[in-house]
Scaffold this motif. Structure first.
Motif, PDB file in Angstrom:
ATOM      1  N   ILE A  62     -49.115  19.727   7.796  1.00  0.00           N
ATOM      2  CA  ILE A  62     -49.937  19.874   9.001  1.00  0.00           C
ATOM      3  C   ILE A  62     -51.278  20.542   8.703  1.00  0.00           C
ATOM      4  O   ILE A  62     -52.324  20.015   9.056  1.00  0.00           O
ATOM      5  CB  ILE A  62     -49.161  20.649  10.089  1.00  0.00           C
ATOM      6  CG1 ILE A  62     -47.890  19.882  10.452  1.00  0.00           C
ATOM      7  CG2 ILE A  62     -50.038  20.858  11.318  1.00  0.00           C
ATOM      8  CD1 ILE A  62     -47.072  20.498  11.548  1.00  0.00           C
ATOM      9  N   ASN A  66     -54.683  18.500   8.171  1.00  0.00           N
ATOM     10  CA  ASN A  66     -55.243  18.538   9.523  1.00  0.00           C
ATOM     11  C   ASN A  66     -54.533  17.604  10.495  1.00  0.00           C
ATOM     12  O   ASN A  66     -55.168  16.873  11.266  1.00  0.00           O
ATOM     13  CB  ASN A  66     -56.724  18.170   9.483  1.00  0.00           C
ATOM     14  CG  ASN A  66     -57.589  19.394   9.641  1.00  0.00           C
ATOM     15  OD1 ASN A  66     -57.182  20.353  10.303  1.00  0.00           O
ATOM     16  ND2 ASN A  66     -58.756  19.392   9.047  1.00  0.00           N
ATOM     17  N   MET A  67     -53.212  17.629  10.474  1.00  0.00           N
ATOM     18  CA  MET A  67     -52.459  16.765  11.387  1.00  0.00           C
ATOM     19  C   MET A  67     -52.417  17.385  12.784  1.00  0.00           C
ATOM     20  O   MET A  67     -52.572  18.590  12.935  1.00  0.00           O
ATOM     21  CB  MET A  67     -51.031  16.592  10.872  1.00  0.00           C
ATOM     22  CG  MET A  67     -50.989  15.782   9.604  1.00  0.00           C
ATOM     23  SD  MET A  67     -49.321  15.712   8.925  1.00  0.00           S
ATOM     24  CE  MET A  67     -49.614  14.610   7.533  1.00  0.00           C
ATOM     25  N   LEU A  68     -52.181  16.566  13.779  1.00  0.00           N
ATOM     26  CA  LEU A  68     -52.068  17.042  15.152  1.00  0.00           C
ATOM     27  C   LEU A  68     -50.598  17.358  15.413  1.00  0.00           C
ATOM     28  O   LEU A  68     -49.767  16.455  15.426  1.00  0.00           O
ATOM     29  CB  LEU A  68     -52.563  15.975  16.126  1.00  0.00           C
ATOM     30  CG  LEU A  68     -54.000  15.491  15.886  1.00  0.00           C
ATOM     31  CD1 LEU A  68     -54.384  14.465  16.945  1.00  0.00           C
ATOM     32  CD2 LEU A  68     -54.989  16.646  15.905  1.00  0.00           C
ATOM     33  N   GLU A  69     -50.294  18.633  15.607  1.00  0.00           N
ATOM     34  CA  GLU A  69     -48.891  18.987  15.822  1.00  0.00           C
ATOM     35  C   GLU A  69     -48.508  18.763  17.282  1.00  0.00           C
ATOM     36  O   GLU A  69     -49.290  18.985  18.190  1.00  0.00           O
ATOM     37  CB  GLU A  69     -48.621  20.442  15.432  1.00  0.00           C
ATOM     38  CG  GLU A  69     -47.129  20.735  15.435  1.00  0.00           C
ATOM     39  CD  GLU A  69     -46.751  22.063  14.807  1.00  0.00           C
ATOM     40  OE1 GLU A  69     -47.652  22.792  14.366  1.00  0.00           O
ATOM     41  OE2 GLU A  69     -45.547  22.377  14.751  1.00  0.00           O
ATOM     42  N   LEU A  70     -47.284  18.316  17.459  1.00  0.00           N
ATOM     43  CA  LEU A  70     -46.733  18.045  18.784  1.00  0.00           C
ATOM     44  C   LEU A  70     -45.426  18.798  18.944  1.00  0.00           C
ATOM     45  O   LEU A  70     -44.756  19.098  17.962  1.00  0.00           O
ATOM     46  CB  LEU A  70     -46.348  16.571  18.885  1.00  0.00           C
ATOM     47  CG  LEU A  70     -47.371  15.543  19.257  1.00  0.00           C
ATOM     48  CD1 LEU A  70     -46.667  14.203  19.325  1.00  0.00           C
ATOM     49  CD2 LEU A  70     -47.945  15.906  20.621  1.00  0.00           C
ATOM     50  N   ASN A 200     -47.181   9.806  23.574  1.00  0.00           N
ATOM     51  CA  ASN A 200     -48.396  10.594  23.742  1.00  0.00           C
ATOM     52  C   ASN A 200     -49.574  10.008  22.979  1.00  0.00           C
ATOM     53  O   ASN A 200     -50.591  10.686  22.810  1.00  0.00           O
ATOM     54  CB  ASN A 200     -48.131  12.029  23.272  1.00  0.00           C
ATOM     55  CG  ASN A 200     -47.253  12.809  24.249  1.00  0.00           C
ATOM     56  OD1 ASN A 200     -47.689  13.110  25.350  1.00  0.00           O
ATOM     57  ND2 ASN A 200     -46.034  13.107  23.859  1.00  0.00           N
ATOM     58  N   ARG A 203     -53.195  10.239  24.397  1.00  0.00           N
ATOM     59  CA  ARG A 203     -53.760  11.582  24.426  1.00  0.00           C
ATOM     60  C   ARG A 203     -54.113  12.073  23.027  1.00  0.00           C
ATOM     61  O   ARG A 203     -55.098  12.765  22.819  1.00  0.00           O
ATOM     62  CB  ARG A 203     -52.781  12.549  25.070  1.00  0.00           C
ATOM     63  CG  ARG A 203     -52.681  12.360  26.576  1.00  0.00           C
ATOM     64  CD  ARG A 203     -51.476  13.103  27.102  1.00  0.00           C
ATOM     65  NE  ARG A 203     -51.236  12.788  28.489  1.00  0.00           N
ATOM     66  CZ  ARG A 203     -51.775  13.446  29.513  1.00  0.00           C
ATOM     67  NH1 ARG A 203     -52.611  14.429  29.286  1.00  0.00           N
ATOM     68  NH2 ARG A 203     -51.495  13.114  30.746  1.00  0.00           N
ATOM     69  N   LEU A 204     -53.282  11.709  22.069  1.00  0.00           N
ATOM     70  CA  LEU A 204     -53.557  12.101  20.689  1.00  0.00           C
ATOM     71  C   LEU A 204     -54.836  11.426  20.191  1.00  0.00           C
ATOM     72  O   LEU A 204     -55.692  12.061  19.573  1.00  0.00           O
ATOM     73  CB  LEU A 204     -52.382  11.715  19.780  1.00  0.00           C
ATOM     74  CG  LEU A 204     -51.089  12.511  20.003  1.00  0.00           C
ATOM     75  CD1 LEU A 204     -49.947  11.882  19.217  1.00  0.00           C
ATOM     76  CD2 LEU A 204     -51.274  13.963  19.592  1.00  0.00           C
ATOM     77  N   PHE A 207     -57.680  13.065  21.743  1.00  0.00           N
ATOM     78  CA  PHE A 207     -57.894  14.368  21.112  1.00  0.00           C
ATOM     79  C   PHE A 207     -58.595  14.194  19.768  1.00  0.00           C
ATOM     80  O   PHE A 207     -59.330  15.065  19.322  1.00  0.00           O
ATOM     81  CB  PHE A 207     -56.548  15.070  20.928  1.00  0.00           C
ATOM     82  CG  PHE A 207     -56.688  16.516  20.575  1.00  0.00           C
ATOM     83  CD1 PHE A 207     -56.990  17.448  21.557  1.00  0.00           C
ATOM     84  CD2 PHE A 207     -56.526  16.952  19.275  1.00  0.00           C
ATOM     85  CE1 PHE A 207     -57.137  18.784  21.241  1.00  0.00           C
ATOM     86  CE2 PHE A 207     -56.676  18.285  18.953  1.00  0.00           C
ATOM     87  CZ  PHE A 207     -56.986  19.207  19.933  1.00  0.00           C
ATOM     88  N   ASN A 208     -58.349  13.068  19.105  1.00  0.00           N
ATOM     89  CA  ASN A 208     -58.988  12.799  17.814  1.00  0.00           C
ATOM     90  C   ASN A 208     -60.280  11.993  17.992  1.00  0.00           C
ATOM     91  O   ASN A 208     -60.727  11.327  17.059  1.00  0.00           O
ATOM     92  CB  ASN A 208     -58.013  12.071  16.877  1.00  0.00           C
ATOM     93  CG  ASN A 208     -58.374  12.283  15.428  1.00  0.00           C
ATOM     94  OD1 ASN A 208     -58.540  13.427  14.999  1.00  0.00           O
ATOM     95  ND2 ASN A 208     -58.540  11.211  14.672  1.00  0.00           N
ATOM     96  N   ASN A 209     -60.877  12.094  19.164  1.00  0.00           N
ATOM     97  CA  ASN A 209     -62.158  11.443  19.465  1.00  0.00           C
ATOM     98  C   ASN A 209     -62.102   9.929  19.325  1.00  0.00           C
ATOM     99  O   ASN A 209     -63.081   9.306  18.953  1.00  0.00           O
ATOM    100  CB  ASN A 209     -63.262  11.997  18.563  1.00  0.00           C
ATOM    101  CG  ASN A 209     -63.323  13.503  18.625  1.00  0.00           C
ATOM    102  OD1 ASN A 209     -63.158  14.089  19.688  1.00  0.00           O
ATOM    103  ND2 ASN A 209     -63.513  14.135  17.486  1.00  0.00           N
ATOM    104  N   ARG A 211     -60.670   8.077  17.171  1.00  0.00           N
ATOM    105  CA  ARG A 211     -60.749   7.531  15.815  1.00  0.00           C
ATOM    106  C   ARG A 211     -59.417   7.469  15.093  1.00  0.00           C
ATOM    107  O   ARG A 211     -58.578   8.350  15.252  1.00  0.00           O
ATOM    108  CB  ARG A 211     -61.633   8.452  14.965  1.00  0.00           C
ATOM    109  CG  ARG A 211     -63.000   8.679  15.530  1.00  0.00           C
ATOM    110  CD  ARG A 211     -64.092   8.147  14.627  1.00  0.00           C
ATOM    111  NE  ARG A 211     -65.324   8.080  15.410  1.00  0.00           N
ATOM    112  CZ  ARG A 211     -66.042   9.160  15.722  1.00  0.00           C
ATOM    113  NH1 ARG A 211     -65.689  10.327  15.289  1.00  0.00           N
ATOM    114  NH2 ARG A 211     -67.128   9.038  16.449  1.00  0.00           N
TER     115      ARG A 211
END
Lengths: 627, 627
Positions: A62, A66-70, A200, A203-204, A207-209, A211
């Motif tokens: 993570i 730079n992963m998006l944690e859920l 999700n 939304r993810l 959140f990552n613009n 991309r």
């Protein structure tokens, strides 16, 4: 010296001590509800080890990537699993053991019991050890069983209930009868954490613009309704998973950091070797595997390498780790490629991590079901300019000429491809054209109604459903296997087990504080040393139980505690303390504060045991003053 | 400047921006399944915040207090909850909404619907706004409802089904009918993590060398079958808890580290004040509260103080935190004392942590049920020597004289207390005595059969069931409340929300990297800065979305990101970078590597913003070179 040089015990050593391993360490580390298979509790050293592994995982994946944690819920509405395709595997019909109330999947019950009967029958027939005719199944019964098994997926709840009664199918664990099948389409307990990521996704992505590529990650509990959980921690009903969903452009599965792992050497067992009926592994770098098309793409290769590095880092023996590719027939139809990290333990090669390229399957099914587009809209740097034949209607003339048929004519033309449109254009240039609908009706149209014109189309946004690369970790299996790989026993006494976690930080307790006895006179020193270690950030534990120092060290060796300090009468008189290293059983001595300073540096990996030995003289046993 | 000086926004500020808070931050931080109440997923900033809070909890409690960490299963066999007394609360009869398939507890459904009808009726009668007679319930219906509610616990499943039909009781969320009540006595999903500690008590005690006091701790998911979850994160069906079970000698509830927290000042609302119908809080130190008997004992007081310190440390506003004592009628019958940490938020005072002295209840019920002793055997330093009257039988004479009655006579005498034995001894000294059994049968016995003698008894082990002090944290409620306490809005624009986590380390992302645009020329610098921050251990995030720098900062202010660095054309030309502080919106400039060094020290709390300003000159806007 394993803790220092990173070596691990050989497979032979581990196999030799499998019995003391089970008897001693396993019990100390893990507990389970008596009488309930497949549910395990982690005791203090086990949960501390698990917390260490999770912290390392979070750092390695993570943070580092730079992963998006859920963190999504365990309870999941049933439509989610109908959409994902899990329902076929996690069927609804359940039966209850009439005495214990245990709940079993009806289809699993039928399958397991009938297969067991057939297998037993086959064995008996093969052995020709037939004493009484009754033991062997008549041919028509065998045929009936095989027929039932072949169409198991088609039975309704009532059918399954009827089968249980007719063939006297009982709970194999208790031999009790089971009740009527009941429908359980309520909230599901998730069998994996992955669906939470897909639900999700929008939304993810937001959140990552907007991309890709990006990855989401989740660590959490999942559940499988194992009918007869066995093999200890390897097959359980409730377990902790860590899953990554890496979303990637289907047309560009390169990975920006692939060069960092290109030279990582791994052991592979590819599908061609397996399909040829062999199990010969090959050693090669991840770069070679991707370049030669053995691993499907860079991103998949990148994660295979990262999984390898993670497992080695936490202390898995690299000689007992391989990556096995799924064969075509064991892979889901939508998957592009799939590799399992298999780790060898006393149960054989065990799947501990899966790493699959699931293509666009998951996002596509959820999108189809909900009607919500789950796509990436990529702004193109250079708009794609294409020339195209485009039908141009004179709507008024069209309606006037064809009335109620106008719609179907328009639809037919709009669905033509470029070749057909070019042909139509040619015909219209001749004055008229015939359009044939899918129902076979023909209409003659003229340039007054329709012209086909060449136009320049500028496309500035590309829309696509990303593909998913999914590394999925079974943390319980990894933890159990790590225990086996870390366990060995003293040469002088095979019953004296030692756990050597190759990474010091993996040890649940770092320093054991051992007062000579539980007498009150040692209390102030024990408190002082514990407090100082705590303030230095070193996790310690006091063992002042009523048994010899040797025994206390031995049972903490089993739990992997790397260092021990002993407080005796000399400590009270001279403020000295001994320091013991687990693997060598070497003992050194020094002033209390100096020993604390040395052990702190050891724990934080700033110095090796050899360096520590230069700072503290060997303990010759003279300093001890027994009462 | 809240991030630096520890101040937090006032209640007024928070209330003022409740609406933008809901609209903006809440949505960005948390997502939930559409249409399913009571189930929330945490998105990236939310789960990162949660992970930070859990890490702090583990450090503050488990590491700092050397607690034994556990990780037990969510699925729990139903007998555990029968034993614990939960079954009364988590009853077995459930009904399904016939359309949605939602499952509701039958007794809750009856209760909620009837109470709602009665409440509505009362309101209407009070208002005297009775337009039609039909709106008001006839007196006999009111009586019937009240009668049903009074005996709700006594209904069988069939009774409950009958009630639903007769009174047309429907799912209040959907107004759909419900099906027949069904029994759900399978695996329970635990409503708390505590039972896992009690079931493992023997192993924990063993692990702690048979000694108390010690504490076990667990962080994990729990479940409550809320009929109609409301109030967002404050009342949900699935949530993460952190629980401690501190086992203590019932005769010695002092705490070894109480002196460390004696002077912690807290706000208390004791039971006497509440019983007098008031809610006036008092400020006092924990030492005073224990000394004056307001808090029952030192150990309970110790944990109240530690809970306070934890909550303040993660950023809860101390002015909005109070400890409310349970009144006698709201406390479980076995509990000695119980304090809730209540935190004020937009929903009012909300229980976020409970801290109860549960006496010996839990261990006693499990021990009684399983027949396993759950006790501490304490070796007494000085054996307790007592003199006692002891019956001495002449077994042969007893059997011969009384035959089949011998057993009951012996049992009767053995169960006598010292006073009765002394009396019996006196009678026997007179030649004979009469023994009366519990059934009222009388037997005359002589000294030939029985003598009572005074003996010296030496007791070297004391056996007792430890008491349990249980601090229990609802992490979701704490997280939600922390968000409210950390949120404020810019004076110049109430719609521009900012999240200021008073402890820097609580912020999900530490540094936002903002390139002027997503052009490729910025990519090398963005990668360089991200990599350098990652290597320095600073969690950063790139926002290169297609919107103004100001808007990108604003939406990351909402997520609590404390610092931002901007890369523009000046960065490409001169290798400079600006650094922005969230709360002041102050901007500084410097060489890229120096800015990275400064922001790293800021993130690790080594320097303040004021000190950073001395190292980096103010940014005057001149350096920016727009394209």
């Amino acid at each position: 010296m394993a803790a220092q040089d990173g070596s691990v015990p050989s497979a032979t050593t581990v196999n030799k001590i499998t019995h003391p391993f089970d008897k001693m360490t396993f019990r100390l580390i893990l507990t389970n509800y008596e009488g309930v298979a497949g549910l395990y509790d982690y005791g203090p050293p086990g949960s501390s080890l698990q917390a260490n592994i999770i912290a390392e995982w979070r750092k390695h994946f993570i943070i580092e990537e730079n992963m998006l944690e859920l963190d999504t819920t365990v309870m999941t509405p049933s439509p989610v699993f109908e959409t994902s395709g899990h329902v076929a595997r996690f069927a609804d019909w359940m039966v209850k053991d009439v005495k214990t109330g245990d709940v079993l999947r009806a289809d699993h019950l039928v399958k397991n019991v009938l297969e067991a009967r057939l297998a037993g029958d086959k064995k008996r027939k093969k052995k020709k050890a037939v004493k009484t005719a009754a033991v062997v199944l008549p041919d028509d019964v065998v045929a009936e069983y095989e027929n039932i098994l072949a169409q198991l997926d088609n039975y309704s709840g009532a059918d399954l209930g009827e089968l249980c009664r007719k063939h006297n199918l009982r709970n194999p664990d208790t031999d009790n009868e089971v009740g009527e099948p009941q429908l359980f389409n309520l909230m599901f307990l998730r069998p994996e954490t992955a669906q939470g990521h897909f639900l999700n996704f929008s939304r993810l992505l937001d959140f990552n613009n907007g991309r890709v590529p990006f990855a989401s990650a989740q660590i959490g509990r999942s559940f499988r309704n194992e009918i007869s959980p066995r093999a200890g921690l390897l097959r359980v009903r409730e377990f902790t998973m860590a899953e990554i969903e890496h979303f990637v452009d289907p047309e560009d599965k390169r990975h920006g950091r692939f060069k960092e792992v290109r030279d990582v050497k791994i052991t592979l067992l590819d599908r061609h070797v397996q399909e040829a009926g062999r199990s010969t592994t090959a050693q090669m770098t991840v770069g070679e595997a991707v370049d030669n098309g053995i691993i499907a793409n860079e991103t998949l290769g990148y994660f295979v390498a990262r999984i390898y590095l993670f497992l080695i880092r936490i202390g898995i023996n690299p000689q007992r780790l391989r990556f096995r590719q799924h064969m075509a027939n064991e892979m889901a139809h939508y998957a592009t490629d799939c590799w399992d990290a298999e780790i060898h333990n006393s149960n054989g090669w065990t799947e501990c991590v899966g790493c699959a390229d699931r293509a666009a399957y998951d996002l596509t099914v959820h999108s189809t079901k909900t009607g919500q587009p789950l796509v990436v809209r990529q702004a193109l740097k250079e708009p794609i300019v294409t020339e195209k034949e485009v039908p141009e209607w004179n709507k008024k003339a069209l309606g006037k000429t064809f009335k109620q048929d106008a719609g179907v004519i328009q639809k037919t033309v709009e669905s033509m491809d470029q070749a057909e449109l070019t042909k139509l254009k040619g015909q219209l240039a001749q004055g008229k054209a015939v359009v044939t609908t899918t129902e076979g009706k023909e209409f003659e149209i003229t340039p007054e109604v329709l012209t086909v014109e060449r136009k320049t189309i500028k496309q500035s946004v590309r829309e696509y459903t990303p593909n998913v690369i999914e590394p999925s970790f079974g943390l319980g299996r990894i933890l159990y296997t790590l225990l086996e790989h870390s366990f060995w026993s003293r040469e002088q006494d095979v019953e004296r087990g030692v756990c050597t976690f190759t990474a010091l930080r993996r040890s649940p307790t770092k320093v054991l504080v051992v007062p000579l006895s539980a007498r009150e006179e040692f209390d102030p020193l024990v408190n002082e040393v514990s407090t100082k270690l705590r303030k230095a950030g070193v996790f310690s534990r006091v063992d002042d139980s009523n048994t010899s120092i040797g025994k206390r060290y031995a049972r903490n060796d089993e739990l992997g505690t790397p260092f021990g300090v002993t407080l005796d009468f000399a400590s009270v008189q001279n403020r000295t303390m001994t320091l013991r290293e687990r693997d060598t059983m070497d003992q050194r001595i020094g002033p209390i504060d100096e020993v604390i300073a040395v052990v702190t540096e050891l724990v934080f990996g700033n110095i090796t045991w050899e360096e520590a030995c230069k700072r503290l003289p060997a303990y010759d046993g003279v300093q001890a003053v027994d009462s």
